[in-house]
Design a protein around this motif. Sequence first.
Motif, PDB file in Angstrom:
ATOM      1  N   TYR A 148       0.842  -1.214   0.000  1.00 41.35           N
ATOM      2  CA  TYR A 148       0.000   0.000   0.000  1.00 41.35           C
ATOM      3  C   TYR A 148       0.871   1.256   0.000  1.00 41.35           C
ATOM      4  N   ASN A 149       1.898   1.275   0.862  1.00 43.61           N
ATOM      5  CA  ASN A 149       2.776   2.448   0.928  1.00 43.61           C
ATOM      6  C   ASN A 149       3.508   2.668  -0.392  1.00 43.61           C
ATOM      7  N   THR A 193      -4.975   5.055   0.370  1.00 43.53           N
ATOM      8  CA  THR A 193      -4.654   5.532   1.722  1.00 43.53           C
ATOM      9  C   THR A 193      -5.667   4.984   2.728  1.00 43.53           C
ATOM     10  N   GLU A 194      -6.944   4.976   2.355  1.00 44.99           N
ATOM     11  CA  GLU A 194      -7.969   4.403   3.247  1.00 44.99           C
ATOM     12  C   GLU A 194      -7.712   2.926   3.495  1.00 44.99           C
ATOM     13  N   ARG A 250      -4.840   1.405   3.289  1.00 44.32           N
ATOM     14  CA  ARG A 250      -3.625   1.301   4.094  1.00 44.32           C
ATOM     15  C   ARG A 250      -3.909   1.590   5.565  1.00 44.32           C
ATOM     16  N   ASP A 251      -4.651   2.650   5.828  1.00 39.24           N
ATOM     17  CA  ASP A 251      -4.941   3.025   7.213  1.00 39.24           C
ATOM     18  C   ASP A 251      -5.782   1.962   7.912  1.00 39.24           C
ATOM     19  N   THR A 252      -6.738   1.393   7.185  1.00 40.18           N
ATOM     20  CA  THR A 252      -7.556   0.309   7.743  1.00 40.18           C
ATOM     21  C   THR A 252      -6.680  -0.901   8.023  1.00 40.18           C
ATOM     22  N   LYS A 266      -3.500  -0.962   8.662  1.00 42.44           N
ATOM     23  CA  LYS A 266      -2.662  -0.672   9.837  1.00 42.44           C
ATOM     24  C   LYS A 266      -3.411  -1.016  11.120  1.00 42.44           C
ATOM     25  N   GLN A 267      -4.689  -0.629  11.177  1.00 40.58           N
ATOM     26  CA  GLN A 267      -5.510  -0.908  12.358  1.00 40.58           C
ATOM     27  C   GLN A 267      -5.683  -2.412  12.558  1.00 40.58           C
TER      28      GLN A 267
END
Length: 129
Positions: free
Chosen positions: A24-25, A105-106, A108-110, A112-113
Amino acid sequence: MSIQAYQNNSVETASPGELTLMLYNGCIKFIKASRKAMENNEIEKKNTNIQKAQNIIQELMVTMNQDYAISQEILPLYDYMNRRLIEANTKNDVEILDEVQGLVTEFRDTWKQVILQTRKAQQAQGGSA
């Protein structure tokens, strides 16, 4: 240790969840680079970076575990992002790149959680993350 050796080592020792996070990054990085190239009218550079972002999305699609019901909801979104990147490339449209970057980005952030919650659950059970 060189930066390249460090990066290779991080990939080799990363969990599958961390590898997905790296993908993702990387995708975000390539979309940003293609946007900058588009603004600077560097067509070849734009094309190369968009293709790299597409390759990552295609890799995410191919490696997705189909055993989970959520996969049937995520795959069409990956396909949509891939098609939008093609469109951004042919139309030289930065707004489409921004849209896809926002979606990645969404994700990726999800993700990460999910990794953080999994680690917490493993630690609570006395396992190691």
